[in-house]
Design an enzyme around this catalytic site. Structure first.
Site, PDB file in Angstrom:
ATOM      1  N   HIS A  39       0.848  -1.206   0.000  1.00 46.93           N
ATOM      2  CA  HIS A  39       0.000   0.000   0.000  1.00 46.93           C
ATOM      3  C   HIS A  39       0.878   1.249   0.000  1.00 46.93           C
ATOM      4  O   HIS A  39       0.541   2.257  -0.621  1.00 46.93           O
ATOM      5  CB  HIS A  39      -0.896   0.021   1.245  1.00 46.93           C
ATOM      6  CG  HIS A  39      -1.826  -1.140   1.346  1.00 46.93           C
ATOM      7  ND1 HIS A  39      -1.683  -2.125   2.303  1.00 46.93           N
ATOM      8  CD2 HIS A  39      -2.913  -1.483   0.624  1.00 46.93           C
ATOM      9  CE1 HIS A  39      -2.637  -3.024   2.160  1.00 46.93           C
ATOM     10  NE2 HIS A  39      -3.399  -2.667   1.149  1.00 46.93           N
ATOM     11  N   ARG A 189      -2.749 -10.842   3.997  1.00 46.10           N
ATOM     12  CA  ARG A 189      -2.989 -12.244   4.391  1.00 46.10           C
ATOM     13  C   ARG A 189      -1.708 -12.957   4.825  1.00 46.10           C
ATOM     14  O   ARG A 189      -1.785 -13.998   5.488  1.00 46.10           O
ATOM     15  CB  ARG A 189      -3.635 -13.014   3.244  1.00 46.10           C
ATOM     16  CG  ARG A 189      -5.040 -12.536   2.946  1.00 46.10           C
ATOM     17  CD  ARG A 189      -5.607 -13.209   1.703  1.00 46.10           C
ATOM     18  NE  ARG A 189      -6.719 -12.437   1.185  1.00 46.10           N
ATOM     19  CZ  ARG A 189      -7.988 -12.611   1.532  1.00 46.10           C
ATOM     20  NH1 ARG A 189      -8.302 -13.545   2.386  1.00 46.10           N
ATOM     21  NH2 ARG A 189      -8.937 -11.868   1.026  1.00 46.10           N
TER      22      ARG A 189
END
Ligand code: PAF
Length: 288
Positions: A39, A189
């Site tokens: 990100h 994840r």
């Protein structure tokens, strides 16, 4: 710089309207939070080009096909706020599910041709949920540009197509996948992996690299490239393959390889699903 937390659609619209009155350009980085360096790369690209950067943090219930996955999805607002502040983000838009969906939706955005294969085949309704929430976020933030990672290649293709088909006035900027030193693509994840599973996980990147190498070496049959990928994955008994495919820019599987195809895969390690992809260059294509 202070990053302002905004939780209502009305307040977000007011901030954007004020920025626009001052002639400031706006970029949006849509995320589901649990921010990591992947990100960070999106945010940094947006920050370098636009006056106002809005990071949206919303774990979107309508894109989860499994309730347990939705519930287990990492939520770390405090850490995400610090992360955004350190990267000079202007606004975090973090609405509640009730703010985004005050009543069950009667309208959805669907891009079925691009959503049919790959992840879409295994996660019913997932991309409809993604396209719908991204359309809502674009209408709320009204950015000049929005940044998406190439790790989610099918999602990126679907959003690009939605923007084209529905005339959204937003430039979609793809950003290269950020990887750990051992090749594992960054993903929220990854933190669910046990140390032993984390050791196995880079096999996905190694397998895709092997497939990419076989294409660069002249292989033109998708079946043979897939076999090369599967052979590497089979070397890690803890990995269960969901799919390995070679697709064109429209996310359609191909049998014969030509320029611009992408090698894509999804695997399970225990109860964690990982995806990754690599663009394949033909032997005779010029390198960057
Ligand atoms: O990639 C994600 O994090 C999500 O799918 C997105 C684009 C923010 C939509 O919820």
């Amino acid at each position: 710089m202070k990053t302002e937390l905004v939780t209502t659609i009305a307040a977000m619209r007011e901030h954007i309207a004020a920025a626009r009155r001052q002639g400031r350009s706006v970029a949006c980085v849509p995320t589901m939070g649990a921010l990591h360096a992947g990100h960070g790369a999106l945010i940094d690209r947006a920050r370098a080009t636009f006056d106002v950067v809005v990071v949206t943090l919303f774990v979107n219930p309508i894109q989860f096909d499994r309730k347990d996955d939705y519930e287990q999805y990492a939520r770390r607002l405090d850490a995400d706020r610090e992360y955004c502040a350190a990267r000079n983000v202007d606004f975090i838009f973090a609405p509640s599910a009730g703010e985004m969906y005050p009543e069950p939706l009667a309208t959805f955005v669907d891009v079925p041709d691009l959503a049919r294969h790959l992840c879409g085949a295994f996660r019913p309704g997932h991309f409809r949920g993604v396209a719908t929430v991204v359309a809502k976020l674009f209408n709320i933030v009204q950015p000049d540009a929005a940044y998406f990672g190439e790790k989610d290649a099918q999602q990126l293709a679907i959003i690009q197509r939605m923007v084209r088909d529905l005339n959204f006035s937003v430039e979609i900027v793809p950003v290269a996948t950020v990887r750990e030193p051992d090749g594992l693509a960054l993903s929220s994840r990854n933190q669910r992996l046990s140390p032993e599973q984390r050791r196995m996980a880079p096999a996905l990147f190694r397998a895709l690299t092997e497939g990419q190498r076989s294409v660069a070496g002249g292989e033109r049959q998708a079946a043979n490239v897939k076999a090369a990928v599967l052979k590497v994955l089979e070397g890690e008994p803890g990995i269960r393959v969901e799919y390995v495919e070679i697709v064109d820019a429209g996310m359609q599987p191909v049998d014969a390889i030509s320029a611009g195809v992408r090698l894509v895969a999804a695997v399970w390690i225990g109860s964690t699903r990982l995806i990754d992809n690599l663009l394949c260059r033909l032997a005779d294509e010029a390198t960057d």
